[in-house]
Design an enzyme around this catalytic site. Structure first.
Site, short mmCIF file in Angstrom:
data_model
loop_
_atom_site.label_atom_id
_atom_site.label_comp_id
_atom_site.label_asym_id
_atom_site.label_seq_id
_atom_site.Cartn_x
_atom_site.Cartn_y
_atom_site.Cartn_z
N ASP A 63 -7.41 -27.91 49.29
CA ASP A 63 -6.69 -26.64 49.28
C ASP A 63 -6.94 -25.95 50.61
O ASP A 63 -8.08 -25.59 50.93
CB ASP A 63 -7.19 -25.77 48.12
CG ASP A 63 -6.38 -24.50 47.92
OD1 ASP A 63 -5.69 -24.07 48.87
OD2 ASP A 63 -6.45 -23.93 46.82
N VAL A 64 -5.89 -25.74 51.40
CA VAL A 64 -6.06 -25.17 52.73
C VAL A 64 -6.60 -23.75 52.69
O VAL A 64 -7.07 -23.23 53.71
CB VAL A 64 -4.75 -25.22 53.54
CG1 VAL A 64 -4.24 -26.64 53.67
CG2 VAL A 64 -3.69 -24.32 52.92
N TYR A 154 6.45 -13.93 55.20
CA TYR A 154 6.53 -15.28 55.78
C TYR A 154 6.77 -15.20 57.28
O TYR A 154 6.10 -15.89 58.06
CB TYR A 154 7.67 -16.05 55.10
CG TYR A 154 7.89 -17.43 55.65
CD1 TYR A 154 7.08 -18.49 55.27
CD2 TYR A 154 8.91 -17.69 56.56
CE1 TYR A 154 7.28 -19.76 55.78
CE2 TYR A 154 9.12 -18.95 57.07
CZ TYR A 154 8.30 -19.99 56.69
OH TYR A 154 8.50 -21.25 57.19
N LYS A 158 4.30 -16.66 60.33
CA LYS A 158 4.72 -17.65 61.32
C LYS A 158 4.64 -17.08 62.73
O LYS A 158 4.37 -17.82 63.69
CB LYS A 158 6.13 -18.14 61.00
CG LYS A 158 6.19 -18.98 59.72
CD LYS A 158 5.23 -20.17 59.77
CE LYS A 158 5.32 -21.05 58.55
NZ LYS A 158 4.44 -22.24 58.64
#
Length: 251
Positions: A63-64, A154, A158
């Site tokens: 799990d990152v 999001y 990014k």
């Protein structure tokens, strides 16, 4: 691509569309692989396809969002292959909502996966990449350059990945580590096809992200090819860049 055969790469989000395509391209280039994702079972079809290219492939769930799990995955890669040449950070999540209705749970999820996971893997991998004079390829988005309505968190994550990439490239340039990112747009991936849009949105705002050159969604292999290029010696003088692959959507 020059200088890839015989190297080893760690690919996160490897069961996803872009992650799987990138793993396949790396395997075709002769790169040994450790593939990781939150669901180990989902990695097996990708791993088998890569092994068919004659390379060694290891699979490990992780799990990152968990920094200790990330450290374990990187340590497992180094133990298996004797070092690490390439890190491809591809794991990511996206949620859509009217911002005034955006849940705190989704906010934290995107922060933890998109920023946290990318940072944790970079942090754990960097000592080994300094030793190998290796490289990192992160996954940003067209939203790191242009705004995206209804997915503002999001977009923010990014944008953070883009700046993380630039900052790491600067810090580690004199130590022989290159750090770049790819910014996909208009790609036929799960993030773009399995979307739950909120009600009553302005579609013109969403369609601003679509490619001008190719109105149809493009295959994930388009991104995989750029990932392989950035990892190769052909890109040996490129670092700190985020390469837009979006058919002129942001032009």
């Amino acid at each position: 691509m020059q200088g890839l055969k015989g190297k080893s790469a760690l690919v996160t989000g490897a069961s996803g569309s872009i992650g799987g395509a990138t793993a396949a391209r790396f395997a075709a280039e002769g790169i040994d692989l450790l593939l990781t994702d939150i669901d180990a079972a989902a990695l097996e079809p990708v791993a088998e396809a890569c092994r068919a290219e004659g390379v060694r492939v290891e699979v490990m769930a992780g799990d990152v969002r968990d920094d200790k799990a990330v450290d374990s995955v990187v340590a497992a890669h180094v133990a298996a292959f004797g070092g690490l040449d390439l890190l491809a950070n591809i794991a990511g999540v996206q949620r859509w909502s009217h911002t005034h209705e955006h849940s705190t749970e989704d906010f934290k999820l995107m922060i933890d996966v998109n920023i946290g996971g990318t940072f944790y893997f970079c942090r754990a991998a960097l000592p080994h990449l300094v030793e190998s004079k290796g490289c990192i390829v992160n996954t940003a988005s067209t939203t790191a350059f242009d705004g995206l309505a209804y997915s503002v968190v999001y977009s923010a994550t990014k944008g953070a990945v883009r700046m993380l990439t630039k900052s790491l490239a600067l810090e580690y340039a004199t130590r022989g580590v290159r750090v770049n990112a790819v910014a996909p747009g208009g790609i036929d991936s799960r993030l773009s096809t399995e979307i739950e849009f909120p009600d009553d949105i302005d579609w013109k705002l969403v369609m601003r992200q679509m490619s001008v050159m190719n109105p149809e969604m493009q295959a994930p292999s388009v991104i995989a090819g750029v990932m392989a290029f950035l990892a190769s010696d052909d890109a040996g003088h490129i670092t700190g860049e985020t390469i837009l692959v979006d058919g002129a959507a942001t032009a």
